[in-house]
Design a protein around this motif. Structure first.
Motif, PDB file in Angstrom:
ATOM      1  N   ASP A 175      -3.710  -3.147   4.699  1.00 48.68           N
ATOM      2  CA  ASP A 175      -4.134  -3.771   5.957  1.00 48.68           C
ATOM      3  C   ASP A 175      -4.687  -2.757   6.957  1.00 48.68           C
ATOM      4  OD1 ASP A 175      -3.643  -6.462   5.477  1.00 48.68           O
ATOM      5  OD2 ASP A 175      -1.514  -6.276   5.979  1.00 48.68           O
ATOM      6  N   ALA A 207       0.977 -15.609  -6.795  1.00 52.00           N
ATOM      7  CA  ALA A 207      -0.258 -15.199  -7.474  1.00 52.00           C
ATOM      8  C   ALA A 207      -0.640 -13.804  -7.045  1.00 52.00           C
ATOM      9  CB  ALA A 207      -1.391 -16.168  -7.125  1.00 52.00           C
ATOM     10  N   GLU A 224      10.119   3.719   6.262  1.00 54.61           N
ATOM     11  CA  GLU A 224       9.948   2.262   6.312  1.00 54.61           C
ATOM     12  C   GLU A 224      10.803   1.670   7.439  1.00 54.61           C
ATOM     13  OE1 GLU A 224       8.271  -0.418   4.931  1.00 54.61           O
ATOM     14  OE2 GLU A 224       9.657  -1.570   6.192  1.00 54.61           O
ATOM     15  N   TYR A 248       1.357 -14.821   8.871  1.00 58.71           N
ATOM     16  CA  TYR A 248       1.566 -13.459   8.388  1.00 58.71           C
ATOM     17  C   TYR A 248       2.966 -13.018   8.788  1.00 58.71           C
ATOM     18  CZ  TYR A 248      -0.303  -9.363   6.130  1.00 58.71           C
ATOM     19  OH  TYR A 248      -0.548  -8.372   5.222  1.00 58.71           O
ATOM     20  N   SER A 281      10.531  -5.433   1.979  1.00 60.17           N
ATOM     21  CA  SER A 281       9.816  -5.262   3.244  1.00 60.17           C
ATOM     22  C   SER A 281       8.358  -5.681   3.106  1.00 60.17           C
ATOM     23  CB  SER A 281       9.875  -3.798   3.687  1.00 60.17           C
ATOM     24  OG  SER A 281       9.071  -3.006   2.844  1.00 60.17           O
ATOM     25  N   SER A 310      -6.544  -6.665   4.760  1.00 57.29           N
ATOM     26  CA  SER A 310      -6.444  -6.835   3.302  1.00 57.29           C
ATOM     27  C   SER A 310      -6.742  -8.248   2.835  1.00 57.29           C
ATOM     28  CB  SER A 310      -5.048  -6.434   2.809  1.00 57.29           C
ATOM     29  OG  SER A 310      -4.085  -7.414   3.147  1.00 57.29           O
ATOM     30  N   SER A 342      -2.505  -8.186  -2.417  1.00 58.04           N
ATOM     31  CA  SER A 342      -1.360  -7.327  -2.763  1.00 58.04           C
ATOM     32  C   SER A 342      -1.760  -6.236  -3.757  1.00 58.04           C
ATOM     33  CB  SER A 342      -0.221  -8.171  -3.322  1.00 58.04           C
ATOM     34  OG  SER A 342      -0.626  -8.854  -4.497  1.00 58.04           O
ATOM     35  N   ALA A 380       0.830  -1.208   0.000  1.00 59.04           N
ATOM     36  CA  ALA A 380       0.000   0.000   0.000  1.00 59.04           C
ATOM     37  C   ALA A 380       0.864   1.259   0.000  1.00 59.04           C
ATOM     38  CB  ALA A 380      -0.924  -0.011   1.211  1.00 59.04           C
ATOM     39  N   ALA A 409       4.707  -7.919   3.839  1.00 56.16           N
ATOM     40  CA  ALA A 409       4.256  -9.291   3.656  1.00 56.16           C
ATOM     41  C   ALA A 409       4.694  -9.876   2.316  1.00 56.16           C
ATOM     42  CB  ALA A 409       2.733  -9.352   3.791  1.00 56.16           C
TER      43      ALA A 409
HETATM   44  C1  LIG Z   1       1.939 -15.539   3.718  1.00 54.70           C
HETATM   45  C2  LIG Z   1       1.206 -14.556   2.883  1.00 54.70           C
HETATM   46  C3  LIG Z   1       0.780 -14.921   1.638  1.00 54.70           C
HETATM   47  C4  LIG Z   1       0.100 -14.023   0.849  1.00 54.70           C
HETATM   48  N1  LIG Z   1      -0.219 -14.417  -0.397  1.00 54.70           N
HETATM   49  C5  LIG Z   1      -0.726 -13.529  -1.265  1.00 54.70           C
HETATM   50  C6  LIG Z   1      -0.895 -13.903  -2.613  1.00 54.70           C
HETATM   51  O1  LIG Z   1      -0.595 -15.022  -3.010  1.00 54.70           O
HETATM   52  N2  LIG Z   1      -1.381 -12.972  -3.454  1.00 54.70           N
HETATM   53  C7  LIG Z   1      -1.703 -11.705  -3.065  1.00 54.70           C
HETATM   54  O2  LIG Z   1      -2.117 -10.903  -3.907  1.00 54.70           O
HETATM   55  N3  LIG Z   1      -1.549 -11.325  -1.767  1.00 54.70           N
HETATM   56  C8  LIG Z   1      -1.070 -12.202  -0.863  1.00 54.70           C
HETATM   57  N4  LIG Z   1      -0.872 -11.840   0.439  1.00 54.70           N
HETATM   58  C9  LIG Z   1      -1.421 -10.559   0.923  1.00 54.70           C
HETATM   59  C10 LIG Z   1      -0.529  -9.335   0.687  1.00 54.70           C
HETATM   60  O3  LIG Z   1       0.770  -9.656   1.021  1.00 54.70           O
HETATM   61  C11 LIG Z   1      -1.064  -8.183   1.542  1.00 54.70           C
HETATM   62  O4  LIG Z   1      -2.403  -7.972   1.189  1.00 54.70           O
HETATM   63  C12 LIG Z   1      -0.312  -6.866   1.330  1.00 54.70           C
HETATM   64  O5  LIG Z   1       1.068  -7.040   1.492  1.00 54.70           O
HETATM   65  C13 LIG Z   1      -0.815  -5.804   2.305  1.00 54.70           C
HETATM   66  O6  LIG Z   1      -0.177  -4.603   2.014  1.00 54.70           O
HETATM   67  P1  LIG Z   1       0.196  -3.534   3.151  1.00 54.70           P
HETATM   68  O7  LIG Z   1       0.956  -2.452   2.508  1.00 54.70           O
HETATM   69  O8  LIG Z   1      -1.007  -3.208   3.930  1.00 54.70           O
HETATM   70  O9  LIG Z   1       1.160  -4.327   4.145  1.00 54.70           O
HETATM   71  P2  LIG Z   1       2.671  -4.777   3.878  1.00 54.70           P
HETATM   72  O10 LIG Z   1       2.880  -5.064   2.436  1.00 54.70           O
HETATM   73  O11 LIG Z   1       2.980  -5.837   4.842  1.00 54.70           O
HETATM   74  O12 LIG Z   1       3.511  -3.479   4.205  1.00 54.70           O
HETATM   75  C14 LIG Z   1       3.586  -2.894   5.490  1.00 54.70           C
HETATM   76  C15 LIG Z   1       4.910  -2.162   5.596  1.00 54.70           C
HETATM   77  O13 LIG Z   1       4.936  -1.315   6.740  1.00 54.70           O
HETATM   78  C16 LIG Z   1       6.200  -1.418   7.366  1.00 54.70           C
HETATM   79  N5  LIG Z   1       6.025  -1.026   8.773  1.00 54.70           N
HETATM   80  C17 LIG Z   1       5.347  -1.696   9.725  1.00 54.70           C
HETATM   81  N6  LIG Z   1       5.345  -1.003  10.874  1.00 54.70           N
HETATM   82  C18 LIG Z   1       6.040   0.127  10.631  1.00 54.70           C
HETATM   83  C19 LIG Z   1       6.395   1.254  11.449  1.00 54.70           C
HETATM   84  N7  LIG Z   1       5.994   1.336  12.715  1.00 54.70           N
HETATM   85  N8  LIG Z   1       7.141   2.238  10.889  1.00 54.70           N
HETATM   86  C20 LIG Z   1       7.543   2.159   9.594  1.00 54.70           C
HETATM   87  N9  LIG Z   1       7.239   1.119   8.787  1.00 54.70           N
HETATM   88  C21 LIG Z   1       6.487   0.131   9.301  1.00 54.70           C
HETATM   89  C22 LIG Z   1       6.594  -2.862   7.170  1.00 54.70           C
HETATM   90  O14 LIG Z   1       7.956  -3.080   7.342  1.00 54.70           O
HETATM   91  C23 LIG Z   1       6.092  -3.105   5.743  1.00 54.70           C
HETATM   92  O15 LIG Z   1       7.059  -2.794   4.787  1.00 54.70           O
HETATM   93  C24 LIG Z   1      -0.194 -12.717   1.297  1.00 54.70           C
HETATM   94  C25 LIG Z   1       0.228 -12.340   2.573  1.00 54.70           C
HETATM   95  C26 LIG Z   1       0.930 -13.258   3.352  1.00 54.70           C
HETATM   96  C27 LIG Z   1       1.418 -12.841   4.692  1.00 54.70           C
END
Ligand SMILES: Cc1cc2nc3c(=O)[nH]c(=O)nc-3n(C[C@H](O)[C@H](O)[C@H](O)COP(=O)(O)OP(=O)(O)OC[C@H]3O[C@@H](n4cnc5c(N)ncnc54)[C@H](O)[C@@H]3O)c2cc1C
Length: 618
Positions: free
Chosen positions: A409, A58, A42, A217, A49, A371, A419, A21, A51
């Motif tokens: 998320d 996929a 970050e 996760y 970094s 998410s 993702s 995101a 998930a």
């Molecule tokens: C095991 C697994 C399998 C998955 N499989 C799929 C799949 O096959 N296909 C698919 O489309 N999606 C999949 N997903 C879902 C996808 O990964 C998530 O929907 C997506 O990554 C969420 O995006 P986000 O930016 O909210 O969180 P994230 O991508 O996790 O990013 C959060 C970021 O914030 C940073 N952060 C956290 N706390 C702080 C802080 N206090 N200060 C600064 N930075 C911070 C973290 O280091 C990280 O870089 C999967 C997830 C997991 C865990």
């Protein structure tokens, strides 16, 4: 303290977290705000970094509108069904109508997409999923963010949001520290987009001791996405809607590709199809929801949990048939090598060859995230053209604190983004944040030095606690004056596990347990004033723990408030075992008063925007 250097950075848009995101937000902010200063902070390094750090196999959310495969309405129906009726349809529709354009950009940026040889279209794994060679997924989106932002700060953990002092309830930036140098960072910003991922490790995990850290996760997703907004009084929604995953045992390897692409299936220890055995029992709990297609994820979990409780375990995934086909065998292994190498390693270490032995499945400990197949997160405004008045307050994806936005998320009520949808939501939030800044015109944000200095004292206190307390150690590592982050974490996990419906109680809780849990969480909060950190890495652990604890309080308050069992298989309210559409076909919303620390709860109306424009019970 005097030795710790302070850095100031003033910017327009501050993105907290450079995951899916966050990278989407940084990219889109530049598109709409050519002359704005955009900064992304970050905790790790955005190249690897979040998930998606290790890659994915996929992209789980792609409509395929160009080929008329699915429309956004279809996705809303799907998510609504999977979440037992309760989603913010305005948010889901908004994400779905834009997600294809995101995926097309990934393709242009060089992400290797698998193609169907016959049709030339993206190769489908399921109705919503398309297959990729996704090891390079994260570096590719990180590059887009790096080219868009004025500055990316890696290795800085954001611990608190700053508030504007010239206007009540308006954000003014964020503060944190560099985990390598220990330096203190103050980011003053007109708009902040929180994109800090979900929360693992708030419930006791199945893998403890030698396996600790092996979670489904990302273990580094520590709930900052929730704790940061909760601490400044932003409202949250559906925090009770934690997720439990059915996964391959011990390695948490995903099962999606196995079910959808390899067409494997499950059976119990005696080789029977157990799911249908639990049909009548489940129908008594949830009524006609069990007849929906596809069967909601939580209800499939429910059959699994009941079967194991009744002595029918272990549950196996039948791989021995599909793996006889060499092509499917390769896909089966590659599926893990591309994103969960640990599962392949676990099988190798336990002599499990899925061609000759059906591997065991298990249900995971609960996670909190917005998410995936679940809805926890911030209560945000929807888009102007779709959202009813209760869901709209000016800027898309803005929380109930002015200038504070969320994506991925972080945002509640909008499940099944995954993702691609998270990146898309980052884009939507950034577009709105730029508009918000433009509308501010010459209005200034005021963050005085007192506020920044106060946070500096608070942030580094665990180092001080350790420095003083260690003198009392006579042997080992235990001091009467501090608790270490790992000790605090295990205490938190035990409380959540036993009182809020974790694995050791088969996801069961009730009013009495939750009230006791809240009492214990309060005591934990008091003790967290005395958490001790011996170095900057442990300081990060201390703040991760504090964010997890605040998130857990919110989850417990929500679980207590919703007096029904809406998602059997995710958790059970033993005192209200049935789904109760008459009273609870609504969204739950909480707010923690930043001054008193007390939560208040309310119901918010649930609107079905797709198919029926009908307001349901509130
Ligand atoms: C095991 C697994 C399998 C998955 N499989 C799929 C799949 O096959 N296909 C698919 O489309 N999606 C999949 N997903 C879902 C996808 O990964 C998530 O929907 C997506 O990554 C969420 O995006 P986000 O930016 O909210 O969180 P994230 O991508 O996790 O990013 C959060 C970021 O914030 C940073 N952060 C956290 N706390 C702080 C802080 N206090 N200060 C600064 N930075 C911070 C973290 O280091 C990280 O870089 C999967 C997830 C997991 C865990």
């Amino acid at each position: 303290m005097a030795k710790i250097k302070t850095h100031y950075e003033d910017c327009d848009v501050l993105v907290v977290g450079g995951g899916m995101a966050g990278t989407g937000a940084a990219f889109e902010a530049r598109h709409w705000g050519r002359d704005l200063k955009i900064v992304c902070v970050e905790k790790a390094n955005i190249d690897r970094s979040g998930a998606v750090a290790q890659g994915l196999y996929a992209i789980n959310c792609y409509m395929g509108m160009q080929w008329n495969e699915n429309q956004p309405e279809d996705h809303v129906r799907y998510a609504r069904n999977d979440l037992m009726g309760l989603v913010r349809e305005d948010l889901g529709y908004d994400m779905a109508r834009h997600v294809d354009s995101t995926v097309h950009m990934f393709d242009e940026w060089g992400l290797p997409m698998m193609k169907d040889e016959k049709t030339g279209r993206y190769l489908r794994e399921g109705k919503w999923q398309i297959m990729i060679h996704g090891e390079s997924y994260k570096p590719i989106v990180a590059e887009a963010a790096k080219k868009s932002a004025d500055k990316i700060y890696n290795r800085i953990m954001i611990t608190h949001l700053l508030m504007d002092e010239s206007k009540e309830n308006r954000v003014g930036g964020a503060v944190g520290f560099n985990m390598r140098t220990g330096d203190y960072y103050v980011f003053r910003a007109k708009a902040v987009i929180v994109a800090a991922g979900g929360a693992s490790h708030i419930f006791k995990p199945r893998a403890v001791g030698e396996g600790m850290g092996r979670t489904w996760y990302a273990p580094w997703s520590n709930g900052s996405a929730y704790a940061l907004p909760i601490a400044v009084g932003a409202k949250m929604t559906q925090m009770e809607n934690r997720i439990v995953l059915t996964r391959f045992k011990d390695g948490y390897g995903p099962v999606g590709a196995y079910f959808l692409h390899l067409k494997t299936y499950t059976r119990n220890g005696k080789g029977e199809n157990y799911e249908k055995k639990w049909y009548e029992q489940t129908k008594k709990l949830v009524g006609e929801y069990i007849d929906h297609h596809p069967v909601p994820t939580c209800l499939r979990n429910h059959a699994f949990i009941e079967e194991v409780k009744a002595g029918g375990g272990p549950i196996h995934m039948v791989t021995t048939e599909a793996f006889q086909d060499p092509h499917l065998e390769i896909i089966g292994w590659e599926n893990f090598l591309g994103m969960t190498i640990g599962q392949a390693v676990v099988w190798a270490s336990q002599n499990i060859d899925p061609k000759y032995e059906d591997p065991e499945l298990t249900t995971s400990e609960p996670y909190v995230m917005g998410s995936h197949a679940t809805c926890s997160g911030a209560w945000v405004s929807g888009p102007e053209d779709l959202s009813p008045s209760e869901y709209f307050w000016g800027y898309n994806r803005m929380m109930t604190v002015d200038g504070l936005f969320g994506a991925g998320d972080t945002v509640g009520g909008s499940a099944h983004k995954f993702s691609s949808g998270s990146f898309t939501e980052g884009r939507l939030a950034a577009k709105a944040a730029v508009k918000y800044i433009q509308d501010l015109g010459n209005e200034k944000i005021e963050v005085n030095d007192e506020q920044c200095k106060d946070f500096k004292k608070i942030i580094y206190k665990p180092l001080e606690n350790y420095k003083v307390g260690r003198n009392e150690i006579t042997a080992g590592t235990v001091s009467p004056s501090y608790i270490l982050p790992i000790q605090g974490l295990q205490r938190l996990q035990k409380i959540m596990d036993e009182y809020c419906g974790g694995i050791s109680v088969n996801y069961m809780t009730n009013d009495n347990l939750l009230k006791k849990g809240l009492e214990l969480l309060d005591m934990l909060q008091e003790d967290l004033e005395y958490v001790g950190a011996e170095d900057y890495h442990q300081l990060m652990r201390a703040w991760e723990l504090k964010h997890r604890a605040l998130t857990s309080q919110c989850v417990t308050e929500h679980t207590l408030f919703r007096e029904e069992t809406r998602w059997p298989g995710y958790y059970y309210r033993g005192d209200h075992m049935k789904l109760d559409d008459d009273n609870w076909h609504c969204l739950t919303v909480s707010r923690r008063d930043p001054k008193t620390g007390k939560f208040t709860m309310e119901k918010a109306p649930l609107y079905h925007i797709v198919d029926e424009k009908k307001k349901e019970a509130s």
